[in-house]
Design an enzyme around this catalytic site. Structure first.
Site, PDB file in Angstrom:
ATOM      1  N   HIS A 142       0.827  -1.201   0.000  1.00 15.50           N
ATOM      2  CA  HIS A 142       0.000   0.000   0.000  1.00 15.50           C
ATOM      3  C   HIS A 142       0.870   1.263   0.000  1.00 15.50           C
ATOM      4  CE1 HIS A 142      -3.225  -2.797   0.968  1.00 15.50           C
ATOM      5  NE2 HIS A 142      -4.095  -1.817   0.818  1.00 15.50           N
ATOM      6  N   HIS A 177       0.966  -3.691   9.215  1.00 12.74           N
ATOM      7  CA  HIS A 177       2.403  -3.602   8.964  1.00 12.74           C
ATOM      8  C   HIS A 177       3.129  -3.023  10.166  1.00 12.74           C
ATOM      9  CE1 HIS A 177       2.576  -4.731   4.725  1.00 12.74           C
ATOM     10  NE2 HIS A 177       1.474  -4.033   4.532  1.00 12.74           N
TER      11      HIS A 177
END
Length: 453
Positions: A142, A177
């Site tokens: 992303h 993450h």
């Protein structure tokens, strides 16, 4: 032609070398412990951020994550083509495919874990996010993709940096993450962006006016299906790469067929100047109209026979997708928010286009599920299917090793794959998304033409 051969030979050589010397495992043994240590040590940072959790922040960062999701690009890239921004759409498609390929390769080479859940709270608001959670962590796709898209689409540095920052922070907040993943995504993203900005004009020029684009891209797409590392454990990353690979193949190979003006040789172009026409000055329809007008006036100029022959060749090759290209994808097409392409017209295109490409996607998948197993069996290539073809799953793939070794010559040519059974799902997915891309740049614009949209 020479550089194309060198590029393809280089990729093939890299596939053979990495398989023979087991390069992926050697790189993983060096990087995975270091990255995993930083993921574990970064857990405390995630927990501190998640202390400020709120439903509004959950919804905000989940929504921002959708900006670089597969469903978003399935809808956004076609709209970019249909709104008159053909060049930007081509380059965005290529850049996204490049980022997806390189980012997922790094993910599966390193095979570093995501933050442990628990203690980290992981928020997966959509099915797409649930699938993303099955991938490895470094780098954050992303963050990597947003760093490309923001600067290419937005242009404004401040706004682009804010968007990248929000996406990166949001991935940590959502528990998807760790900090090392975000830093890796930023570093690799800006590296890819810097390289892309230096070559994108050359790439686009090759696509729209180069030689052997179809054959080169077909060979490249095929090799890239094998030039992919094997992860420590299976993840959906390769599936995403296959989908983007198919999309790029469908779009770029079609554009190679959309260039009838390449039929005009340099000598013929010089002779065309005798009647005041330039190669890139007017579109293909205007060229044909000019030729018909020229014939009606029965002008007699030097080189008239050659010019007539030149346009005759064009007229006999400007059909189907060639006409579609010159109507919808060249730089002079009407763009949205202009009098030539109003909002109601564009909405009409959406109502026609989106259902059409979804139908084509379904039909392409169904057709590929029927054709590929037949072709593979005919060529003697042993295959399996993970999910698409139930008949090839489970006991259907439990072949004896002696039967596998007696495979065809084509199977032996693919020795570098180190596979006894090839997953036919890869080919099905590739053709499915290639068909989807074809419908976006060819079929749907043809419908627009018939419906006068």
């Amino acid at each position: 032609v020479v550089w194309q051969g060198l590029a393809l030979s280089g990729i093939f050589s890299w596939i053979v070398i990495t398989c023979y010397f087991d390069v992926t495992k050697k790189i993983r043994s060096l990087l995975q412990p270091w990255v995993s240590h930083h993921v574990v040590s970064g857990t405390s940072i995630i927990l501190k951020i998640q202390k400020h959790q709120h439903k509004f922040l959950d919804a905000l960062f989940s929504g921002l994550s959708c900006i670089v999701s597969v469903p978003f690009y399935t809808a956004f890239l076609p709209l970019l083509f249909w709104s008159g921004h053909g060049k930007l759409a081509r380059q965005m498609t290529l850049l996204m495919a490049l980022c997806d390929y390189l980012g997922n390769c790094i993910k599966d080479v390193v095979s570093a874990p995501r933050p442990n859940c628990p203690p980290v709270r992981r928020i997966t608001a959509t099915k797409d996010e649930e699938e993303n959670a099955l991938e490895y962590g470094l780098p954050s796709s992303h963050t990597l993709n947003t760093s490309e898209d923001a600067f290419v689409k937005l242009g404004a540095v401040t706004l682009a940096c804010l968007l990248v920052g929000f996406i990166g922070f949001g991935r940590i907040y959502l528990g998807m993450h760790s900090l090392i993943d975000i830093i890796g995504g930023l570093v690799f993203g800006f590296m890819i962006l810097a390289i892309w900005l230096s070559v994108h004009e050359y790439v686009d020029a090759f696509i729209v006016s180069g030689q052997n684009v179809t054959s080169f891209w077909a060979a490249l797409s095929f090799l890239l299906l094998f030039a992919y590392p094997t992860p420590e454990f299976p993840t959906p990353s390769f599936e995403y790469h296959t989908a983007f690979d198919g999309v790029v193949f469908g779009i770029e190979c079609i554009f190679d067929e959309l260039l009838p003006l390449k039929l005009i040789s340099n000598i013929e172009c010089i002779q065309m100047k005798n009647i005041g026409m330039k190669k890139h000055e007017i579109g293909i329809r205007e060229n044909l109209d000019a030729w018909l007008s020229f014939k009606r006036r029965k002008l007699t100029v030097s080189g008239a026979d050659t010019v007539s022959s030149c346009f005759y060749k064009i007229a006999n090759n400007v059909t189907g997708i060639q006409q579609t290209y010159h109507q919808f994808h060249h730089e002079a097409v009407p763009r949205i928010f202009t009098s030539q392409l109003t909002i109601p017209t564009f909405l009409g295109r959406m109502l026609v286009g989106i259902p059409t490409i979804l139908i084509v996607k379904f039909c392409s998948k169904a057709l590929a599920k029927w054709i590929l197993p037949v072709v593979s069996n005919t060529l003697g290539i042993p295959i399996k299917s993970t999910s698409y073809v139930p008949m090839l799953n489970g006991s259907a793939t439990d072949k004896k090793s002696s039967e596998i070794k007696q495979s065809s010559y084509i199977h032996k040519m693919l020795f570098f794959s180190q596979q006894d059974l090839f997953d036919v799902d890869t080919g099905i997915r590739f053709l499915q998304y290639a068909g989807l891309a074809w419908s976006v740049v060819d079929l749907v614009p043809s419908l627009f033409s018939h419906l006068r949209l």
